[in-house]
Design a protein around this motif. Structure first.
Motif, short mmCIF file in Angstrom:
data_model
loop_
_atom_site.label_atom_id
_atom_site.label_comp_id
_atom_site.label_asym_id
_atom_site.label_seq_id
_atom_site.Cartn_x
_atom_site.Cartn_y
_atom_site.Cartn_z
N LEU A 1 0.83 -1.20 0.00
CA LEU A 1 0.00 0.00 0.00
C LEU A 1 0.87 1.26 0.00
CD1 LEU A 1 -3.16 0.45 2.20
CD2 LEU A 1 -1.54 2.32 1.94
N GLU A 2 1.88 1.27 0.83
CA GLU A 2 2.74 2.46 0.88
C GLU A 2 3.37 2.72 -0.48
OE1 GLU A 2 5.32 1.89 4.31
OE2 GLU A 2 3.65 2.15 5.71
N LYS A 3 3.76 1.64 -1.17
CA LYS A 3 4.36 1.81 -2.51
C LYS A 3 3.34 2.33 -3.52
CE LYS A 3 6.65 1.49 -6.31
NZ LYS A 3 5.76 2.50 -6.94
N ILE A 4 2.21 1.66 -3.59
CA ILE A 4 1.24 1.96 -4.65
C ILE A 4 0.58 3.32 -4.42
CG2 ILE A 4 -0.97 1.22 -5.62
CD1 ILE A 4 0.09 -1.72 -4.88
N VAL A 5 0.18 3.55 -3.19
CA VAL A 5 -0.49 4.81 -2.89
C VAL A 5 0.52 5.96 -2.91
CG1 VAL A 5 -1.89 6.02 -1.18
CG2 VAL A 5 -2.29 3.59 -1.62
N GLY A 6 1.75 5.64 -2.54
CA GLY A 6 2.82 6.65 -2.66
C GLY A 6 2.98 7.12 -4.09
N ALA A 7 2.88 6.18 -5.02
CA ALA A 7 3.00 6.54 -6.45
C ALA A 7 1.83 7.42 -6.87
CB ALA A 7 3.07 5.28 -7.30
N ALA A 8 0.64 7.07 -6.37
CA ALA A 8 -0.54 7.86 -6.73
C ALA A 8 -0.43 9.28 -6.20
CB ALA A 8 -1.80 7.18 -6.19
N ALA A 9 0.06 9.42 -4.98
CA ALA A 9 0.24 10.76 -4.40
C ALA A 9 1.28 11.54 -5.19
CB ALA A 9 0.65 10.64 -2.93
N GLU A 10 2.33 10.84 -5.58
CA GLU A 10 3.39 11.50 -6.35
C GLU A 10 2.86 12.01 -7.69
OE1 GLU A 10 6.78 12.59 -4.91
OE2 GLU A 10 6.32 10.58 -4.20
N GLU A 11 1.89 11.30 -8.24
CA GLU A 11 1.26 11.72 -9.50
C GLU A 11 0.38 12.94 -9.34
OE1 GLU A 11 0.65 7.53 -11.98
OE2 GLU A 11 -1.07 8.68 -11.29
N GLY A 12 0.07 13.27 -8.08
CA GLY A 12 -0.72 14.47 -7.87
C GLY A 12 -2.20 14.23 -7.59
N ARG A 13 -2.59 12.98 -7.31
CA ARG A 13 -4.00 12.76 -6.99
C ARG A 13 -4.37 13.43 -5.68
NH1 ARG A 13 -5.29 6.56 -8.58
NH2 ARG A 13 -3.77 6.44 -10.29
N ASP A 14 -5.64 13.79 -5.56
CA ASP A 14 -6.04 14.50 -4.35
C ASP A 14 -6.30 13.54 -3.20
OD1 ASP A 14 -8.61 13.46 -4.56
OD2 ASP A 14 -9.44 15.30 -5.47
N LEU A 15 -6.53 14.11 -2.02
CA LEU A 15 -6.60 13.29 -0.82
C LEU A 15 -7.74 12.27 -0.88
CD1 LEU A 15 -5.42 12.63 1.94
CD2 LEU A 15 -6.71 14.52 2.92
N ASP A 16 -8.87 12.67 -1.44
CA ASP A 16 -9.98 11.72 -1.53
C ASP A 16 -9.61 10.52 -2.39
OD1 ASP A 16 -11.75 13.07 0.10
OD2 ASP A 16 -12.35 14.42 -1.53
N ALA A 17 -9.00 10.81 -3.53
CA ALA A 17 -8.61 9.74 -4.45
C ALA A 17 -7.56 8.84 -3.80
CB ALA A 17 -8.08 10.33 -5.75
N VAL A 18 -6.62 9.46 -3.12
CA VAL A 18 -5.56 8.70 -2.45
C VAL A 18 -6.16 7.82 -1.35
CG1 VAL A 18 -3.64 9.02 -0.83
CG2 VAL A 18 -3.65 10.24 -3.03
N LEU A 19 -7.10 8.38 -0.60
CA LEU A 19 -7.75 7.61 0.46
C LEU A 19 -8.53 6.43 -0.12
CD1 LEU A 19 -8.56 7.28 3.46
CD2 LEU A 19 -10.51 8.79 2.98
N ASP A 20 -9.31 6.70 -1.17
CA ASP A 20 -10.07 5.64 -1.83
C ASP A 20 -9.17 4.50 -2.28
OD1 ASP A 20 -12.44 6.85 -1.57
OD2 ASP A 20 -12.80 7.19 -3.72
N LEU A 21 -8.11 4.88 -2.97
CA LEU A 21 -7.18 3.87 -3.48
C LEU A 21 -6.61 3.06 -2.33
CD1 LEU A 21 -5.54 2.65 -5.84
CD2 LEU A 21 -3.81 4.39 -5.40
N SER A 22 -6.25 3.75 -1.27
CA SER A 22 -5.60 3.03 -0.17
C SER A 22 -6.57 2.04 0.47
CB SER A 22 -5.04 4.02 0.86
OG SER A 22 -6.08 4.69 1.52
N LYS A 23 -7.83 2.40 0.55
CA LYS A 23 -8.81 1.47 1.11
C LYS A 23 -9.02 0.27 0.18
CE LYS A 23 -11.11 4.54 4.27
NZ LYS A 23 -12.25 5.39 4.60
#
Ligand SMILES: Nc1ncnc2c1ncn2[C@@H]1O[C@H](COP(=O)(O)OP(=O)(O)O)[C@@H](O)[C@H]1O
Ligand SMILES: Nc1ncnc2c1ncn2[C@@H]1O[C@H](COP(=O)(O)OP(=O)(O)O)[C@@H](O)[C@H]1O
Ligand SMILES: [Mg+2]
Ligand SMILES: [Mg+2]
Ligand SMILES: [Mg+2]
Ligand SMILES: [Mg+2]
Lengths: 225, 332, 332, 225
Positions: free
Chosen positions: C157-179
């Motif tokens: 999760l830290e790897k995949i969601v970290g990549a999403a955050a690095e891409e610039g997704r917003d907090l809601d999207a990042v939270l959704d993905l992490s769940k």
């Protein structure tokens, strides 16, 4: 199994089949003594000498099995043994025992039976191979310290008129003494040398397996009668 | 003995299955027990092979890949591979520019690689050169003995010389560089516990709760001396002092590796590295690059080794060059 | 107890010194015991912080860096960090886009992060969202209990969601993905030995030579059951079966991690992975990516855990995205 | 230290200094019993409960040392204790004991001395904080199972006319019983819940430390006479 001085049975010549018995007897010995060899190697090495020789001699017997008839000469047999050891053992003992048999093969050539002098020549060539490969000298606390006195005893026994069995038994006894004499030595070659002074007080595992090798020869000759 | 294995005699074969499953970027020849890059390097470049007994992972298989090794020959646990493995690997990886054999100084490894070199030259005509690493300051060097063991510097050498080969340097240059790296590196190791060789089934040696072994290699052998267990600061001293008194590291950058021996967790390695760094700084060693982790191990032995390599701008550049292996990876 | 430490109470502080010495690309706040990227990420991107007890290294400090975490809060060994650490880290890493807290499901971790979230919102107004991982199939889930533990999926999760955050997704999207990642991942662990908590000074439990613990977490706790010691093939079955019967992994790619628990050498991990791969293949699980090594550990415990994450093209793309941390590194 | 029913010394009110003595006595107890607490936590947890509380109570005593004079109210003191625990312990017990004292602080407010009812209110607020934070119910095998019967006993003792010391002693006894009664339970909260059935047969470490907390209160009150 002491020396049998004065025995009436005189072994005249050694067949290729008897050489196979020698190998088979050595295989049995390393299986039986494998744990002991590894324990010796645990004290001053890396705890694999038993496993190495079991793997090697199993491969050897696999390679020569059923081939006794087709293996024409002693040289062919011993070369196969040497190559099998070289390609299956690894570590220090693989190239050393491998070279022993490869050189022994060169010494016996295409002979199909060996007299006592030829057996001595074979063993000597083998030991020279070990020295060429590993540069061990007397007292370095290696297999050399069992083999060299063993071969000297073999030669003396022949000189004093004993037959090849008697010589092999003398060799086995002397190698056992040589093995025991490695105990107080400081290792100067091989893995045990890293221990320096701490190698004192332990028998060298390769000297122990070499003593088994010469004992196996005596056993095979005795069985060949 | 408690290990994640099936039968002791199958450890190597079974582990290689896992390596090939886990790493599509590698090709494992299970018959010869050689690990190759799936994608060979370009024609005309010098190839590097290394090898040795297994049980030191990630060394060497974990260092096969772009920027480092072309092949690793895997021996049985703690047992040098056999010459036929090295001959096969040498023939396969040669890209017409010759092959460097990287050998750790152990009687078995040296003899087996020697036989392989003789055979490869006779059989295939591939030009083979050999570097033998012998960086372990725990062992006194002498012409009468087997000499020093090859340990941690092997990792650094495979990385740096691998980069040089990737750049297209010829075999002589690669060989020269590898000898220079070996000459400029020193290592020292210690153990808190013995390891257990699978085929032996029990610990190689017993070590009381209040003792440790100083000056161990990577084969579970006892060290040069058994000393009272000490704290990390004191252990760091006992590792760093013999290294610094064996070679002068002043006046240039150094690369430092602190490797675990397999059974020591990362938190302890970092802790020990903190102490090592203090000592190196005090001694005026300028640490330019650092590796902390399991790089050259001794099965499940608890303990660590320190390696210091005297570098220069050129060596640092090669160190920083891209590398893509299971065990070391950056810049790619 | 034999460890490379000074005083048990100084383990964390001392280890953090080593981390900062070894990693110039990290910045260690020794007072708050937080590990940061030396170079913060760009303004406007969601930041990720994680944390937990120490003793699980490389988790979490080893996953701080580009493409993964922005900060890791380090608790005492096996003890969740305190809220003030998380508040500090949250304030420091926020780049105006909010902060995701990645929490492993343990009562202590959850409560401390909860308090931190309350405090951070009150103090600084930083928007904080939290994902709690609970992927351990060894524990039966129930509304009456603390629920499942968070283990291996945390790394993925830290790897995949970290990549999403690095891409610039917003907090809601990042939270959704992490769940979603948490919901699609399952883990199971086993131990051959106990670990030793430095402050306790002796192994947490005794385990006879012929027994092992199935269903352990990462805190040296005993597992769900004690069973007879078995070979790697049989152990692989006991790890993989409960994972596959808990979630259907058919019909898409999966990411598989086999992590050591700290005291098990790499050769055994690869060996076990070979057996795991056979079982996954038999069950029709399509393994698209693999990690084998020490990623989430339990001090010096011998043993391993298996994590399987149901992925898709999007998740694989984020997995393959560049990452540059001490513990995971590719593409950069 | 049984209950002292019928004792003549009647403790009328509890000063802030006595609260400090309570904390100090609890600190001593977790030092003394730290190994025991960690052993309990080894059996069904992660072997850190003793170390956690030692670290926390050392920090607490460091924070309140020499401040007794400057700490005006019970609320100020208890808030400082709570914050110190929250920021120094971590794990489950940090937020739980931390919240206990933070809520206790709110209950006592700026009082500088507490009568028996105020002490009960303080403890009850603390326990409510633990429940709010951790959601434990009776029989979940947590610190709740020592604290809840302890506070019930405190209340009953007051109702039956005993003074604050007597009530605290009744509470300590009941908490010890509650602690022992956790042994046969299956843990449903906290780390021990991962063990399922295997948590049976072990005393909960948090229940054991909570029993110490109430015993320390009785001890401090007894010393205050
Ligand atoms: N240079 C050498 N010359 C002769 N014998 C040697 C030499 N080096 C090592 N040996 C022998 O090899 C034995 C060890 O064999 P083995 O344990 O199989 O290999 P390794 O040391 O590689 O693990 C030693 O006990 C010693 O007798
Ligand atoms: N949800 C909860 N409610 C009340 N008490 C709890 C809860 N979870 C855990 N505890 C208590 O915390 C104790 C463990 O504390 P500690 O060992 O310091 O923390 P950790 O479990 O994080 O290592 C348990 O013995 C139990 O009494
Ligand atoms: Mg050996
Ligand atoms: Mg060996
Ligand atoms: Mg804990
Ligand atoms: Mg605990």
């Amino acid at each position: 199994m002491g020396t049998l001085t004065g025995t009436v049975a005189v072994t005249e010549s050694v067949s290729v089949a008897t050489l196979v018995d020698w190998l088979s007897s050595f295989r049995d010995a390393v299986h039986e003594q494998g744990t002991y060899l590894t324990e010796l190697d645990s004290a001053i090495g890396d705890a694999d000498h038993g496993a190495n020789l079991i793997r090697g001699m199993d491969a050897v017997m696999g390679a020569v099995a059923g081939e006794v008839s087709t293996v024409g000469s002693a040289g062919d047999l011993l070369k196969k043994v040497g190559m099998t050891l070289v390609t299956s053992v690894g570590g220090a003992s693989g190239p050393l025992y491998g070279t022993f048999f490869l050189r022994a093969a060169t010494a016996t050539g295409d002979a199909t039976s060996l007299d006592a002098a030829a057996v001595l020549a074979m063993l000597r060539a083998g030991l020279e191979g070990i020295v060429a490969r590993g540069k061990a000298e007397a007292g370095d606390k290696t297999m050399y310290d069992a083999l060299a006195p063993g071969l000297d005893a073999f030669a003396s026994a022949l000189e004093s008129g004993r037959d090849v069995l008697g010589a092999a038994e003398a060799a086995a006894d002397a190698a056992a003494d040589g093995r025991d004499a490695t105990e107080p030595l400081i290792a100067l070659k091989g893995r045990a040398s890293y221990l320096g002074e701490r190698s004192v007080g332990h028998i060298d595992p390769g000297a122990a397996s070499s003593a088994l090798l010469l004992r196996a020869l005596a056993d095979a000759l005795a069985a060949a009668g | 003995m408690k290990k994640l294995i099936n039968k002791p005699e199958d450890v190597l074969a079974d582990a290689l299955k896992g390596v090939s499953e886990a790493h599509p970027e590698l090709r494992v020849d299970h018959q010869h027990r050689v690990i190759y890059r799936a994608q060979p390097k370009d024609h005309g470049k010098v190839a590097l092979i290394s090898g040795g007994g297994s049980g030191h992972e990630p060394l060497h298989g974990g260092f096969v890949g772009v920027g480092m090794l072309d092949a690793a020959c895997c021996g049985e646990v703690f047992t040098s591979p056999t010459p036929d493995q090295m001959v096969e690997a040498t023939t396969v990886v040669d890209q017409g520019a010759g092959v460097l054999h990287i050998v750790k100084n152990y009687t078995g490894d040296v003899m087996n690689f020697e036989m392989a070199g003789e055979m490869a030259a006779a059989d295939s005509g591939v030009r083979v050169e050999t570097v033998v690493t012998d960086d372990d300051v725990a062992v006194q060097d002498s012409t009468w003995t087997a000499g020093r063991r090859g340990v941690g510097v092997t990792v650094l050498l495979e990385k740096i010389v691998g980069a040089a080969a990737e750049e297209g340097r010829d075999l002589d240059a690669v060989l020269d560089l590898s000898k220079r790296i070996n000459a400029q590196g020193r290592s020292m190791g210690m153990a808190l516990t013995s390891c257990t060789v699978p085929a032996a089934g029990k610990p190689t040696f017993d070590l009381p709760e209040d003792q440790m072994e100083m000056g161990v290699g990577i084969h579970g052998e006892p060290g040069r001396k058994r000393v009272p267990l000490a704290g990390a600061a004191e252990i760091a001293e006992q590792l760093v002092d013999p290294i610094l008194s064996d070679l002068d590291f002043q006046g240039g950058p150094s690369i430092v590796m602190l490797s675990g021996l397999g059974g020591t967790p990362l938190i302890e390695l970092y802790l020990l590295y903190g102490e090592v760094a203090v000592l190196l700084e005090k001694a005026g060693v300028q640490v330019a690059r650092t590796l902390v982790g399991d790089y050259i191990t001794s099965l499940d032995m608890a303990g660590a080794s320190v390696t210091v390599l005297k570098a220069d701008d050129e060596i640092l550049r090669l160190w920083d060059a891209p590398v893509k292996t299971a065990g070391l990876r950056w810049g790619l």
